[in-house]
Design a protein around this motif. Structure first.
Motif, short mmCIF file in Angstrom:
data_model
loop_
_atom_site.label_atom_id
_atom_site.label_comp_id
_atom_site.label_asym_id
_atom_site.label_seq_id
_atom_site.Cartn_x
_atom_site.Cartn_y
_atom_site.Cartn_z
N VAL A 152 8.03 -10.46 -16.60
CA VAL A 152 7.29 -10.02 -15.81
C VAL A 152 6.74 -8.65 -16.27
O VAL A 152 7.59 -7.68 -16.78
CB VAL A 152 8.07 -9.50 -14.59
N VAL A 153 5.46 -8.38 -16.46
CA VAL A 153 4.80 -7.17 -16.62
C VAL A 153 4.09 -6.57 -15.48
O VAL A 153 3.19 -7.30 -15.03
CB VAL A 153 3.95 -7.36 -17.97
N PHE A 154 4.73 -5.54 -14.82
CA PHE A 154 3.91 -5.10 -13.82
C PHE A 154 3.43 -3.55 -14.18
O PHE A 154 4.05 -2.71 -14.64
CB PHE A 154 5.44 -4.68 -12.76
N ILE A 155 2.17 -3.68 -14.09
CA ILE A 155 1.29 -2.42 -14.27
C ILE A 155 0.98 -1.81 -13.12
O ILE A 155 0.14 -2.26 -12.33
CB ILE A 155 0.15 -2.66 -15.30
N LEU A 156 1.39 -0.60 -12.98
CA LEU A 156 0.98 0.47 -11.75
C LEU A 156 0.30 1.62 -12.10
O LEU A 156 1.02 2.52 -12.64
CB LEU A 156 2.38 0.56 -10.67
N VAL A 157 -0.75 1.46 -12.00
CA VAL A 157 -1.59 2.84 -12.34
C VAL A 157 -1.49 3.84 -10.91
O VAL A 157 -1.29 3.50 -10.01
CB VAL A 157 -3.04 2.51 -12.82
N ASP A 158 -2.28 5.15 -11.21
CA ASP A 158 -2.10 6.36 -10.39
C ASP A 158 -3.33 6.62 -10.09
O ASP A 158 -4.22 7.10 -10.57
CB ASP A 158 -1.38 7.31 -11.36
N ASP A 159 -3.49 6.56 -8.68
CA ASP A 159 -4.75 7.13 -7.90
C ASP A 159 -5.83 6.23 -8.05
O ASP A 159 -6.95 6.88 -8.47
CB ASP A 159 -4.81 8.63 -7.99
N LEU A 160 -6.03 5.24 -8.74
CA LEU A 160 -7.08 4.42 -9.08
C LEU A 160 -7.92 4.17 -7.82
O LEU A 160 -7.32 3.57 -6.96
CB LEU A 160 -6.76 3.14 -9.74
N GLY A 161 -9.21 4.49 -7.69
CA GLY A 161 -9.92 3.81 -6.56
C GLY A 161 -10.39 2.72 -6.50
O GLY A 161 -10.55 1.93 -7.71
N ILE A 167 1.24 -8.25 -13.36
CA ILE A 167 0.82 -7.83 -11.93
C ILE A 167 0.09 -6.53 -12.14
O ILE A 167 0.56 -5.79 -12.68
CB ILE A 167 2.04 -7.68 -10.94
N PHE A 168 -0.81 -6.43 -11.34
CA PHE A 168 -1.51 -5.13 -11.54
C PHE A 168 -2.02 -4.59 -10.29
O PHE A 168 -2.57 -5.40 -9.30
CB PHE A 168 -2.84 -5.23 -12.38
N THR A 169 -1.80 -3.26 -9.88
CA THR A 169 -2.35 -2.74 -8.86
C THR A 169 -2.18 -1.09 -9.01
O THR A 169 -1.96 -0.70 -10.06
CB THR A 169 -1.45 -3.08 -7.60
N THR A 170 -2.62 -0.42 -7.81
CA THR A 170 -2.61 0.99 -8.04
C THR A 170 -1.70 1.43 -6.80
O THR A 170 -1.47 0.78 -5.90
CB THR A 170 -3.86 1.76 -7.86
N ASP A 171 -1.07 2.68 -7.13
CA ASP A 171 -0.13 3.22 -5.81
C ASP A 171 -0.72 3.67 -4.55
O ASP A 171 -0.23 3.41 -3.46
CB ASP A 171 0.72 4.24 -6.54
N ASN A 172 -2.20 3.93 -4.68
CA ASN A 172 -2.69 4.29 -3.57
C ASN A 172 -4.26 4.41 -3.73
O ASN A 172 -4.80 4.21 -5.04
CB ASN A 172 -2.22 5.78 -2.73
N GLY A 173 -5.24 4.57 -2.91
CA GLY A 173 -6.46 4.83 -3.14
C GLY A 173 -6.82 6.09 -3.85
O GLY A 173 -6.11 7.03 -3.81
N GLY A 182 -7.90 4.63 1.52
CA GLY A 182 -6.60 5.11 1.05
C GLY A 182 -5.74 4.13 0.97
O GLY A 182 -4.45 4.43 0.20
N ILE A 183 -5.72 3.06 1.56
CA ILE A 183 -4.71 1.82 1.38
C ILE A 183 -5.07 0.58 0.68
O ILE A 183 -4.26 -0.35 0.32
CB ILE A 183 -3.85 1.68 2.52
N ARG A 184 -6.38 0.43 0.60
CA ARG A 184 -6.95 -0.92 0.01
C ARG A 184 -6.95 -0.78 -1.48
O ARG A 184 -7.83 0.06 -2.01
CB ARG A 184 -8.06 -1.51 0.66
N ALA A 185 -6.60 -1.85 -2.27
CA ALA A 185 -6.33 -1.52 -3.57
C ALA A 185 -6.87 -2.85 -4.54
O ALA A 185 -6.57 -3.99 -3.93
CB ALA A 185 -4.79 -1.17 -4.02
N PRO A 186 -7.14 -2.46 -5.75
CA PRO A 186 -7.13 -3.59 -6.58
C PRO A 186 -5.94 -4.34 -6.74
O PRO A 186 -4.80 -3.83 -7.07
CB PRO A 186 -7.60 -3.04 -8.12
N PHE A 187 -5.69 -5.56 -6.72
CA PHE A 187 -4.28 -6.18 -6.88
C PHE A 187 -4.56 -7.57 -7.44
O PHE A 187 -5.28 -8.65 -6.68
CB PHE A 187 -3.83 -6.35 -5.15
N PHE A 188 -4.03 -7.76 -8.44
CA PHE A 188 -4.29 -8.91 -9.27
C PHE A 188 -2.81 -9.45 -10.04
O PHE A 188 -1.89 -8.63 -10.22
CB PHE A 188 -5.28 -8.67 -10.46
N MET A 189 -2.75 -10.83 -10.06
CA MET A 189 -1.71 -11.35 -10.58
C MET A 189 -2.16 -12.65 -11.75
O MET A 189 -3.06 -13.41 -11.38
CB MET A 189 -0.79 -12.06 -9.71
N ARG A 190 -1.62 -12.56 -12.96
CA ARG A 190 -2.09 -13.52 -14.00
C ARG A 190 -0.48 -14.31 -14.19
O ARG A 190 0.16 -13.50 -14.62
CB ARG A 190 -2.88 -12.96 -15.02
#
Length: 559
Positions: A65-74, A364-370, A395-403
């Motif tokens: 499991v590789v979880f990628i969480l980026v920071d403040d990505l719009g 899994i890829f997403t960001t912490d907030n908008g 502020g809360i809807r984010a890119p959210f992907f899983m592969r």
């Protein structure tokens, strides 16, 4: 007597000038107080990742499991959704995760700011269930943001000095390290702990921001190895490094605090801080590549959490030079950070492929907030209204992907709302691990839904709370309540996904019903571990750096 009077008047004048200068330079003074007590940073030292077996174990192996969480990505920062400067900054690596897996069309963050979102991810629970409601920040930072505002702003922030006596012991000291006492409770069970019980080797790289108190650090919360920064962030390179291009936001007190105070440093498993090697995102990706190679023959969980593209805005010069077509300097620096981030995510994905691991790895890829409004870029969350710190969609809807090529059909889209709270149960489900049964888990395993084995909505309701600012989404109806303003907003996202038409006045029955859901959720939550020290306006339709006028829509945000 006349001579003494003249001396007194002169002394009074000097003191008045001194006080005036001190007030005009209060940001610098507060920053110097905090910086003077920063811990020393040693020279770079190599990290030797613990080596797994020399050959794979026989039999079926659970997925990595590789979880990628980026920071403040719009939402609009990736080309799949439009992209920086109308697509001038391609993000092929991030986009590939949606193309080769599933894109959650309505992916929601755990909160509108970073630390509570990270707590929701790590535990699968609303952070208000265990008191981790606000983002940990030094008191000097809170005081600055709570007393300074943009020039001409019609609404001023507040700093609640009377609440300092309610802060946890040690948290009000004038050091950035005092913020580490503001920690997620050690009694919370993280996804790393659950996977470790299943035999996984767990690795954390980058931002933690869940506290540094004993029992709450990553190496105490299930991670075998941790390389990064415990508090909220770090510099990408020293400000005056020849290889960096900087963009500052002089109107923003957050930015003015970060530049003199953030260290350029990392820690490995709690050892003394040392300087990374080169540009921070490059360095973390270098080490992620090395850690994947070291663990290729055993199941591993990697939490890759770079601090990009969070402020301070610092781009590597070669990335900046590659975007000469972008005329605006700030947009170009920001775009260069996105370009570098995407490149380094691509390196991690390529390493998985090179090592023969990609088909049996859940990424899994997403960001912490908008995206943040205070960076001064209006389109980071387009087409949605709102910025970081607001519960508007931006502020809360984010890119959210899983592969996961062996399991998830490529090119899938899932239409219903899902959230950060689901990452815990999904990762545990993929690994065949059991979540704890002694507490309520708010998230669900999304894999049966994306594989077509379960139908319908994973959630009927989702909740958010930051002090007196609260929101609930029930089906497609979303209510925000800003108690400090005695203000509500109600939107039907099925008909109005970008929240243009507030229907609260015309549908009081729905407002009352959703308010009751919020009250019920509050009753199942606990008192915050520490109080909110500041309350300030966050504008919904205008970023920082532009005039804010009376009548502009805003929320009051607590932290």
């Amino acid at each position: 007597m006349g001579r003494w009077l003249r001396w007194g008047m002169a002394l009074t004048a000097v003191l008045a000038v001194g006080v005036g200068v001190a007030w005009l330079n209060r940001t610098t003074i507060l920053s110097m107080i905090a910086r003077a007590q920063m811990p020393p940073v040693g020279p770079n030292q190599p990290v030797t990742w613990t080596q797994g077996p020399s050959t794979p174990a026989e039999g079926e192996r659970p997925p990595n499991v590789v979880f990628i969480l980026v920071d403040d990505l719009g939402y609009n920062d990736i080309t799949l959704h439009g992209g920086v400067a109308d697509g001038a900054v391609p993000t092929p690596s991030i986009d590939s995760l949606a193309r080769d897996g599933v894109a959650f069309a309505r992916g929601y963050t755990g909160n509108a700011t970073c630390a509570p979102s990270r707590a929701a991810i790590m535990t699968g629970r609303y952070p208000t269930r265990f008191g981790f409601e606000f983002t940990p920040a030094p008191v000097a930072f809170q005081r600055m943001v709570g007393t300074e505002s943009e020039p001409g702003a019609p609404v001023k922030p507040k700093f609640f000095a009377d609440r300092l006596s309610d802060m946890p012991p040690g948290s009000t000291e004038r050091t950035l390290q005092a913020v580490n006492t503001l920690s997620m409770p050690a009694s919370e069970v993280t996804v790393a702990e659950v996977l470790k019980a299943r035999g996984y080797h767990n690795i954390h790289l980058g931002k933690w921001h869940l506290g540094g108190a004993k029992g709450s650090r990553p190496e105490d919360q299930g991670f075998d190895e941790s390389l990064g920064f415990i508090a909220g962030g770090a510099m990408f390179l020293p400000e005056k490094d020849k290889g960096v291009v900087n963009a500052k936001q002089p109107w923003d007190p957050i930015d003015r605090f970060l530049w003199p105070n953030l260290p350029y440093s990392v820690q490995y498993n709690g050892q003394p801080a040392f300087a990374p090697r080169g540009y921070m995102t490059d360095y973390l990706a270098d080490e992620a590549v090395a850690a994947i190679k070291a663990n290729r023959n055993r199941p591993f969980f990697m939490y890759f959490a770079p601090n990009a593209p969070h402020t301070p805005l610092q781009a590597k010069r070669e990335d900046y030079d590659a975007l000469a077509q972008i005329p605006d300097h700030r947009t170009r620096v920001y775009g260069a950070m996105i370009r570098n981030l995407d490149h380094n995510i691509g390196r991690i994905l390529q390493t998985l492929k090179d090592e023969g691991l990609d088909r049996n790895t859940l990424v899994i890829f997403t960001t912490d907030n908008g995206g943040a409004g205070y960076i001064g870029l209006p389109k980071v969350n387009a087409p949605f209204r709102g910025f970081k710190s607001t519960f508007f969609e931006g502020g809360i809807r984010a890119p959210f992907f899983m592969r996961w090529p062996e399991v998830i059909p490529a090119g899938s889209t899932f239409p219903y709302p899902v959230g950060h709270v689901d990452i815990f149960a999904t990762a545990a489900g993929a690994a065949g691990a059991q979540p704890p049964s002694d507490r309520e888990i708010d998230g669900v395993n999304l894999l049966p839904f994306v594989r077509g084995e379960a139908a319908g909505r994973p959630h009927q309701t989702l909740f958010w709370r930051s002090g007196q600012y609260k929101a609930v989404m029930d089906g497609d109806l979303k209510l925000q309540v800003n108690e400090a303003r005695d203000k509500v907003w109600l939107f039907d996202l099925a008909k109005d996904p970008t929240e243009q038409r507030d229907i609260s006045a015309s549908d009081p029955a729905t407002v009352a019903r959703l308010r009751a859901l919020i009250r019920d959720q509050d009753a199942r939550s606990v008192k915050p571990t520490w109080p909110s020290l500041l309350q300030g306006p966050v504008y919904v339709d205008k970023p920082g750096g532009v005039p804010h006028l009376a009548g502009d829509e805003y929320i009051l945000w607590d932290n």
